[in-house]
Motif scaffolding. Structure first.
Motif, PDB file in Angstrom:
ATOM      1  N   ALA A 185       0.832  88.507 -12.734  1.00  8.59           N
ATOM      2  CA  ALA A 185       1.913  87.884 -11.944  1.00  8.59           C
ATOM      3  C   ALA A 185       2.361  88.814 -10.814  1.00  8.59           C
ATOM      4  O   ALA A 185       2.583  88.363  -9.677  1.00  8.59           O
ATOM      5  N   ARG A 186       2.461  90.098 -11.111  1.00  9.19           N
ATOM      6  CA  ARG A 186       2.880  91.068 -10.072  1.00  9.19           C
ATOM      7  C   ARG A 186       1.857  91.098  -8.933  1.00  9.19           C
ATOM      8  O   ARG A 186       2.228  91.064  -7.754  1.00  9.19           O
ATOM      9  N   VAL A 187       0.563  91.125  -9.302  1.00  4.52           N
ATOM     10  CA  VAL A 187      -0.483  91.138  -8.271  1.00  4.52           C
ATOM     11  C   VAL A 187      -0.439  89.838  -7.467  1.00  4.52           C
ATOM     12  O   VAL A 187      -0.572  89.847  -6.233  1.00  4.52           O
ATOM     13  N   VAL A 201      -9.319  89.089  -4.785  1.00  6.18           N
ATOM     14  CA  VAL A 201      -8.738  90.368  -5.200  1.00  6.18           C
ATOM     15  C   VAL A 201      -9.033  90.525  -6.689  1.00  6.18           C
ATOM     16  O   VAL A 201      -8.683  89.651  -7.488  1.00  6.18           O
ATOM     17  N   GLU A 202      -9.725  91.608  -7.051  1.00  6.47           N
ATOM     18  CA  GLU A 202     -10.078  91.857  -8.453  1.00  6.47           C
ATOM     19  C   GLU A 202      -9.209  92.984  -9.007  1.00  6.47           C
ATOM     20  O   GLU A 202      -9.104  94.043  -8.381  1.00  6.47           O
ATOM     21  N   VAL A 203      -8.621  92.745 -10.171  1.00  9.64           N
ATOM     22  CA  VAL A 203      -7.837  93.786 -10.847  1.00  9.64           C
ATOM     23  C   VAL A 203      -8.183  93.765 -12.337  1.00  9.64           C
ATOM     24  O   VAL A 203      -8.638  92.746 -12.860  1.00  9.64           O
ATOM     25  N   ALA A 204      -7.944  94.885 -12.991  1.00 12.25           N
ATOM     26  CA  ALA A 204      -8.151  94.953 -14.448  1.00 12.25           C
ATOM     27  C   ALA A 204      -7.256  96.055 -15.005  1.00 12.25           C
ATOM     28  O   ALA A 204      -7.409  97.221 -14.636  1.00 12.25           O
ATOM     29  N   ASP A 277      -9.940  96.619  -7.651  1.00  7.29           N
ATOM     30  CA  ASP A 277      -9.173  97.419  -6.688  1.00  7.29           C
ATOM     31  C   ASP A 277      -7.707  97.415  -7.134  1.00  7.29           C
ATOM     32  O   ASP A 277      -6.870  96.712  -6.568  1.00  7.29           O
ATOM     33  N   ASN A 278      -7.427  98.220  -8.172  1.00  4.88           N
ATOM     34  CA  ASN A 278      -6.073  98.206  -8.740  1.00  4.88           C
ATOM     35  C   ASN A 278      -5.033  98.830  -7.812  1.00  4.88           C
ATOM     36  O   ASN A 278      -3.840  98.623  -7.998  1.00  4.88           O
ATOM     37  N   ASP A 279      -5.485  99.608  -6.828  1.00  2.00           N
ATOM     38  CA  ASP A 279      -4.527 100.316  -5.977  1.00  2.00           C
ATOM     39  C   ASP A 279      -4.233  99.591  -4.670  1.00  2.00           C
ATOM     40  O   ASP A 279      -3.524 100.100  -3.818  1.00  2.00           O
ATOM     41  N   ARG A 280      -4.785  98.386  -4.544  1.00  2.00           N
ATOM     42  CA  ARG A 280      -4.596  97.669  -3.259  1.00  2.00           C
ATOM     43  C   ARG A 280      -3.111  97.557  -2.898  1.00  2.00           C
ATOM     44  O   ARG A 280      -2.745  97.664  -1.729  1.00  2.00           O
ATOM     45  N   ALA A 283       0.266 102.326  -6.215  1.00  2.00           N
ATOM     46  CA  ALA A 283       0.078 102.779  -7.601  1.00  2.00           C
ATOM     47  C   ALA A 283       1.076 102.070  -8.513  1.00  2.00           C
ATOM     48  O   ALA A 283       2.245 101.890  -8.151  1.00  2.00           O
ATOM     49  N   HIS A 284       0.608 101.631  -9.667  1.00  2.00           N
ATOM     50  CA  HIS A 284       1.469 100.962 -10.644  1.00  2.00           C
ATOM     51  C   HIS A 284       1.047 101.385 -12.026  1.00  2.00           C
ATOM     52  O   HIS A 284      -0.113 101.707 -12.257  1.00  2.00           O
ATOM     53  N   GLU A 285       1.961 101.355 -12.936  1.00  2.00           N
ATOM     54  CA  GLU A 285       1.602 101.572 -14.335  1.00  2.00           C
ATOM     55  C   GLU A 285       1.102 100.229 -14.872  1.00  2.00           C
ATOM     56  O   GLU A 285       1.877  99.260 -14.886  1.00  2.00           O
TER      57      GLU A 285
END
Ligand SMILES: NC(=O)c1ccc[n+]([C@@H]2O[C@H](COP(=O)([O-])OP(=O)(O)OC[C@H]3O[C@@H](n4cnc5c(N)ncnc54)[C@H](OP(=O)(O)O)[C@@H]3O)[C@@H](O)[C@H]2O)c1
Length: 307
Positions: A185-187, A201-204, A277-280, A283-285
């Motif tokens: 949801a945040r992304v 946009v890919e995140v994991a 690309d988690n840092d797009r 930085a987040h926890e």
């Protein structure tokens, strides 16, 4: 400048989280809900920055009015063909007709783009709709996040908590992508407000194997959890086809055979993410699989219900 975002499916589990995440930003929100759905007013009525708009997905004019003037349409609807293809086509057409600049389809999944034909119904519906999105004169971004991490303690029978086993098909070392619902949801909120977001946009939050999950459960519980071979992805695929043929309701969104198809897509590696690309968006926890399992183990110890 304040962005105006329309969210379809905002009354759902992920949709509510997207609304919460968007409200952390400088936004005005329009929540699109179907006539008779009923929960939107109670959920969002007290928030001054949210307008609830009621429209039927078969009413093109009402949909066009609903989306007129927004900067981006975010879809978080859930279902099978009548929703993922038909309702989203109507929403996309309305967005194009109203000149909305951007669209986010309800993907929030593993990478469905190169899975084998006939291997995963829900992913193939997304791929079918993605072709419409690609052909439409609108900028679009799909969010690919693997599986929701929470399913490991809920719908996905991969960890046999009582038997201290972690099931795998074909390989215990296949990388599996997981992201928590709140991180997705945040992304999504960040993508909604990013006019330069790419097509995908890919995140994991976590990239783990079945062997890693067994090791994590061993560390969290102090009891050995072992990876357990449950067959090949080929045998699982055959089993899902048999169950699908026997299914009474072909329109159920998450029947057992569909769950098997998700495991086939994940354990075959066909739906693995390759451009995370988690840092797009800085930085987040990230909530990890370990965090989700640790919370589950703690709840079980105190006699609470599982997630
Ligand atoms: N990656 C994963 O592991 C994973 C897991 C679960 C879900 N997901 C995906 O996340 C997205 C959201 O899922 P969710 O679990 O939040 O869904 P959900 O709780 O079932 O809610 C979805 C919303 O869709 C709308 N909707 C339902 N039927 C509809 C229809 N026939 N036509 C149009 N809208 C309809 C409803 O909004 P209104 O009643 O207000 O219209 C509903 O609140 C979906 O794409 C889903 O597949 C991914």
């Amino acid at each position: 400048m304040t962005s105006t975002v329309l969210i379809a499916g905002a009354t759902g589990d992920l949709g509510r989280r997207i609304v919460r995440a968007l409200l952390q930003h400088d936004v005005r929100l329009r929540v699109l809900t179907r006539p008779g759905s009923g929960t939107a007013a109670a959920l969002f009525g007290g928030e001054e920055r949210i307008d609830v708009v009621v429209a039927d997905y078969s009413d093109g004019a009402a949909l066009r009015t609903a989306v007129t003037g927004v900067d981006v349409v975010v879809s978080a609807v859930s279902g099978v063909r009548p929703v993922i293809v038909d309702a989203q086509r109507a929403l996309l057409a309305a967005a194009v007709a109203a000149g909305v600049p951007r669209f986010i389809p309800s993907d929030y999944s593993a990478d469905y783009r190169s899975i084998a034909v006939g291997s995963n119904r829900n992913f193939e519906l997304r791929r079918e709709f993605a072709a419409d999105v690609d052909a439409a004169p609108i900028r679009a971004t799909s969010i690919l996040n693997g599986a929701f991490a929470e399913i490991l303690t809920g719908e996905a029978p991969m960890i046999l908590f009582d038997r201290k086993r972690v099931l795998f098909w074909s390989s215990a070392d296949q990388i599996l992508d997981f992201t928590s619902k709140d991180d997705v949801a945040r992304v999504t909120a960040s993508v909604a407000l990013d006019a330069d977001a790419p097509r995908v946009v890919e995140v994991a939050g976590s990239r783990v194997t079945a062997r890693d999950v067994a090791q994590t459960m061993t560390e969290l519980t102090g009891t050995t959890f072992k990876p357990q071979w449950a067959g090949t992805t080929g045998s699982l695929s055959v089993m899902s086809k048999v169950l699908r043929r026997l299914a009474k309701d072909p329109d159920e969104t998450f029947p057992a055979w569909q769950g098997m198809q998700y495991f086939v897509s994940m354990f075959s590696g066909q739906a693995q993410l390759h451009h995370v690309d988690n840092d797009r968006y800085g930085a987040h926890e990230w909530t990890t699989v370990r965090d989700v399992l640790a919370a589950h183990v703690a709840r079980e110890r105190t006699g609470g219900a599982s997630a």
